[in-house]
Design a protein around this motif. Structure first.
Motif, PDB file in Angstrom:
ATOM      1  N   ASN A  11      -1.124  -2.313  -7.424  1.00 47.03           N
ATOM      2  CA  ASN A  11      -0.883  -2.035  -8.760  1.00 47.03           C
ATOM      3  C   ASN A  11       0.012  -0.703  -8.454  1.00 47.03           C
ATOM      4  OD1 ASN A  11      -2.294  -4.166  -9.430  1.00 47.03           O
ATOM      5  ND2 ASN A  11      -4.014  -3.117  -9.904  1.00 47.03           N
ATOM      6  N   GLY A  12       1.159  -0.507  -7.835  1.00 48.21           N
ATOM      7  CA  GLY A  12       1.958   0.515  -7.790  1.00 48.21           C
ATOM      8  C   GLY A  12       1.430   1.840  -7.071  1.00 48.21           C
ATOM      9  N   LYS A  13       0.036   2.047  -6.888  1.00 43.67           N
ATOM     10  CA  LYS A  13      -0.691   3.161  -6.484  1.00 43.67           C
ATOM     11  C   LYS A  13      -0.809   3.112  -4.788  1.00 43.67           C
ATOM     12  CE  LYS A  13      -4.347   6.144  -7.703  1.00 43.67           C
ATOM     13  NZ  LYS A  13      -5.769   5.785  -7.066  1.00 43.67           N
ATOM     14  N   LEU A  14      -0.419   4.195  -4.039  1.00 43.97           N
ATOM     15  CA  LEU A  14      -0.669   4.209  -2.939  1.00 43.97           C
ATOM     16  C   LEU A  14      -2.059   4.384  -2.629  1.00 43.97           C
ATOM     17  CD1 LEU A  14       0.826   4.223  -0.012  1.00 43.97           C
ATOM     18  CD2 LEU A  14       0.811   7.006  -0.184  1.00 43.97           C
ATOM     19  N   GLN A  15      -2.557   3.359  -1.702  1.00 41.81           N
ATOM     20  CA  GLN A  15      -4.037   3.421  -1.599  1.00 41.81           C
ATOM     21  C   GLN A  15      -4.571   4.274  -0.262  1.00 41.81           C
ATOM     22  OE1 GLN A  15      -6.092   1.115  -3.602  1.00 41.81           O
ATOM     23  NE2 GLN A  15      -4.259   1.711  -4.535  1.00 41.81           N
ATOM     24  N   GLU A  16      -5.783   4.712  -0.229  1.00 40.34           N
ATOM     25  CA  GLU A  16      -6.109   5.719   0.602  1.00 40.34           C
ATOM     26  C   GLU A  16      -6.556   4.975   2.002  1.00 40.34           C
ATOM     27  OE1 GLU A  16      -8.660   8.503  -1.082  1.00 40.34           O
ATOM     28  OE2 GLU A  16      -7.127   8.761  -2.562  1.00 40.34           O
ATOM     29  N   LYS A  17      -7.059   5.794   2.870  1.00 40.33           N
ATOM     30  CA  LYS A  17      -7.347   5.323   4.165  1.00 40.33           C
ATOM     31  C   LYS A  17      -8.180   3.966   4.358  1.00 40.33           C
ATOM     32  CE  LYS A  17      -8.721   7.552   8.602  1.00 40.33           C
ATOM     33  NZ  LYS A  17     -10.307   7.153   8.771  1.00 40.33           N
ATOM     34  N   ASP A  18      -9.318   3.888   3.853  1.00 41.91           N
ATOM     35  CA  ASP A  18     -10.262   2.784   3.801  1.00 41.91           C
ATOM     36  C   ASP A  18      -9.550   1.421   3.578  1.00 41.91           C
ATOM     37  OD1 ASP A  18     -12.127   4.485   4.739  1.00 41.91           O
ATOM     38  OD2 ASP A  18     -13.544   4.298   3.023  1.00 41.91           O
ATOM     39  N   VAL A  26       3.114  -2.687   2.255  1.00 40.73           N
ATOM     40  CA  VAL A  26       2.376  -3.970   1.454  1.00 40.73           C
ATOM     41  C   VAL A  26       2.497  -3.613   0.081  1.00 40.73           C
ATOM     42  CG1 VAL A  26       0.508  -5.359   1.188  1.00 40.73           C
ATOM     43  CG2 VAL A  26       1.283  -4.707   3.511  1.00 40.73           C
ATOM     44  N   GLU A  27       3.047  -4.138  -0.744  1.00 38.18           N
ATOM     45  CA  GLU A  27       3.005  -4.050  -2.364  1.00 38.18           C
ATOM     46  C   GLU A  27       2.212  -5.095  -3.014  1.00 38.18           C
ATOM     47  OE1 GLU A  27       6.389  -1.946  -4.080  1.00 38.18           O
ATOM     48  OE2 GLU A  27       7.308  -1.911  -2.149  1.00 38.18           O
ATOM     49  N   SER A  28       1.053  -4.989  -3.425  1.00 35.51           N
ATOM     50  CA  SER A  28       0.333  -6.059  -4.038  1.00 35.51           C
ATOM     51  C   SER A  28       0.049  -5.720  -5.499  1.00 35.51           C
ATOM     52  CB  SER A  28      -0.782  -6.138  -3.444  1.00 35.51           C
ATOM     53  OG  SER A  28      -1.658  -7.174  -3.759  1.00 35.51           O
ATOM     54  N   ILE A  29       0.371  -6.786  -6.402  1.00 37.64           N
ATOM     55  CA  ILE A  29      -0.009  -6.484  -8.001  1.00 37.64           C
ATOM     56  C   ILE A  29      -0.994  -7.619  -8.221  1.00 37.64           C
ATOM     57  CG2 ILE A  29       0.742  -6.570 -10.107  1.00 37.64           C
ATOM     58  CD1 ILE A  29       3.239  -5.413  -9.215  1.00 37.64           C
ATOM     59  N   ASN A  30      -2.340  -7.118  -9.157  1.00 39.22           N
ATOM     60  CA  ASN A  30      -3.275  -8.064  -9.376  1.00 39.22           C
ATOM     61  C   ASN A  30      -3.193  -8.324 -10.901  1.00 39.22           C
ATOM     62  OD1 ASN A  30      -4.691  -8.290  -6.759  1.00 39.22           O
ATOM     63  ND2 ASN A  30      -6.050  -6.627  -7.187  1.00 39.22           N
ATOM     64  N   TYR A  31      -2.548  -9.519 -11.235  1.00 36.97           N
ATOM     65  CA  TYR A  31      -2.561  -9.889 -12.524  1.00 36.97           C
ATOM     66  C   TYR A  31      -3.750 -10.377 -13.251  1.00 36.97           C
ATOM     67  CZ  TYR A  31       2.461  -9.406 -11.595  1.00 36.97           C
ATOM     68  OH  TYR A  31       3.770  -8.813 -11.272  1.00 36.97           O
ATOM     69  N   LEU A  32      -4.410  -9.468 -13.941  1.00 37.53           N
ATOM     70  CA  LEU A  32      -5.667  -9.810 -14.390  1.00 37.53           C
ATOM     71  C   LEU A  32      -5.551  -9.802 -15.915  1.00 37.53           C
ATOM     72  CD1 LEU A  32      -7.876  -7.761 -11.809  1.00 37.53           C
ATOM     73  CD2 LEU A  32      -7.401 -10.180 -11.849  1.00 37.53           C
ATOM     74  N   PRO A  33      -6.067 -10.707 -16.827  1.00 38.80           N
ATOM     75  CA  PRO A  33      -6.078 -10.490 -18.426  1.00 38.80           C
ATOM     76  C   PRO A  33      -6.704  -9.206 -18.696  1.00 38.80           C
ATOM     77  CG  PRO A  33      -7.068 -12.678 -17.468  1.00 38.80           C
ATOM     78  CD  PRO A  33      -6.941 -11.956 -16.412  1.00 38.80           C
ATOM     79  N   THR A  34      -6.383  -8.479 -19.819  1.00 41.67           N
ATOM     80  CA  THR A  34      -6.480  -7.318 -20.325  1.00 41.67           C
ATOM     81  C   THR A  34      -8.085  -6.594 -19.865  1.00 41.67           C
ATOM     82  OG1 THR A  34      -6.842  -8.622 -22.375  1.00 41.67           O
ATOM     83  CG2 THR A  34      -4.934  -6.937 -22.189  1.00 41.67           C
ATOM     84  N   ALA A  35      -8.938  -7.718 -20.137  1.00 45.65           N
ATOM     85  CA  ALA A  35     -10.457  -7.039 -19.831  1.00 45.65           C
ATOM     86  C   ALA A  35     -11.124  -7.324 -18.580  1.00 45.65           C
ATOM     87  CB  ALA A  35     -11.189  -7.588 -21.204  1.00 45.65           C
TER      88      ALA A  35
END
Ligand code: DP6
Length: 323
Positions: A61-68, A92-101
């Motif tokens: 979701n646009g944020k660089l992930q940490e080590k784990d 790797v760039e991944s976006i999770n499309y999840l409804p608002t809640a």
């Protein structure tokens, strides 16, 4: 050399649950399972292999992930690198499309999309069956997200024959109403929860045996499009999985008071003649299997108690798509 690929995969909700591994590194399950792929939650992932990178980078979701998180992705990409003799880092760039809640598990759609994208980017060109074997090694439930509709994950006897098989495209009157109880991160991951159950619950052996029975029965119900029978089997199978966790040491429960409120409402709706059945996974949210044509009626009843934002109507979803 450079290669890139992008893919979309949808989440799935198990009607016969996968709960427990017989091989943790290969992610071989103790029992076969069966799910419905749903349309409303999905992941889109792009993989680029290139010598321009100094290491693997993973953005969620646009944020660089940490080590784990990055290591889990790197380990998964190693399967493709090894098979293709490819010695290149990846972005790797991944976006999770999840409804608002949302706040629902995304490892199934996440690893299925990653597998499909890496398959293109690496040029490995696996077919769907092989792809489900690869996705399985990222996260068990991802095995089933390769296909749409009702999907069986056959536990198999080895690494090579533990894969998903599409059994019905669910193009009949089937849907789900999802009640999002809360968005907090679960305290015990499904990975840790199932390990604890396998190792310590005296009910575990019975769970495995009865899940295999439930699977046989639900496949007949699906074949006959016997909705009520399918729902009753799914509901009791989910409850048995949760019962096996209650027997673990220390005991494990993902339920919250509101989860029980939903379960009671489902039973009330059934008494009133609306066929609907609940199932829960490693979290407090409740998924209600229903006739798609009756999903709005069920939603209307739920919003007498819950916020409309907590209720999501899901239709059957498709398998992986290359973008
Ligand atoms: C309760 O697939 O998340 O949702 O294989 O360890 O990554 P790992 O577990 P995961 O477990 C899913 C468990 C479940 C039931 C199911 O989806 O079948």
């Amino acid at each position: 050399m450079k290669g890139s690929g992008k893919a979309r995969a949808h989440a799935n909700i198990a009607l016969i649950k996968y709960w427990g591994k017989r091989d943790e590194s290969l992610v071989l399950p103790m029992n076969s399972s069966l799910s419905l792929t749903i349309d409303c939650f999905y992941s889109e992932t792009e993989v680029v292999f290139s010598g321009d990178f100094d290491r693997d980078y993973f953005y969620l979701n646009g944020k660089l992930q940490e080590k784990d998180a990055t290591e889990r992705v790197s380990k998964f990409l190693d399967l493709f690198r090894k098979a293709k003799n490819l010695d290149l880092p990846a972005r790797v760039e991944s976006i999770n499309y999840l409804p608002t809640a949302a706040g629902l598990a995304s490892s199934a759609s996440g690893f299925a999309a990653l597998a499909a994208a890496a398959n293109v980017a690496s040029g490995l060109n696996l077919d769907k069956r092989e792809l489900s074997i690869y996705a399985r090694q990222g996260s068990g439930s991802a095995t089933r997200s390769i296909y749409g509709g009702f999907v069986e994950w056959r536990k198999g006897s080895s690494h090579e024959d533990s894969y998903a098989v599409p059994i019905d495209d669910a193009s009949w009157d089937v849907g789900m109403v999802i009640v999002v109880i809360n968005k907090r991160e679960k305290k015990v991951s499904s990975r840790a929860g199932m390990k604890r159950t396998v190792e310590t619950s005296p009910f575990y052996k019975v769970w495995v045996e009865s899940a295999e029975e439930d699977l046989k029965e639900i496949k007949i119900a699906i074949k006959n499009r016997d909705f009520e029978r399918m729902g009753l089997i799914a509901e009791r199978n989910g409850l048995k999985m949760h019962a096996s966790m209650l027997g673990a040491n220390p005991p494990l429960s993902y339920w919250e008071p509101e989860s029980l409120v939903v379960m009671q409402m489902v039973h009330q709706l059934r008494r009133e003649g609306i066929p609907c059945y609940f199932t829960m996974d490693a979290g407090p949210n409740v998924k209600i299997l229903c006739r798609l044509s009756e999903s709005h009626k069920i939603r209307d009843r739920l919003i007498e108690v819950f916020d409309p934002n907590q209720i999501i109507i899901a239709k059957p979803g498709p398998g992986i798509t290359i973008l």
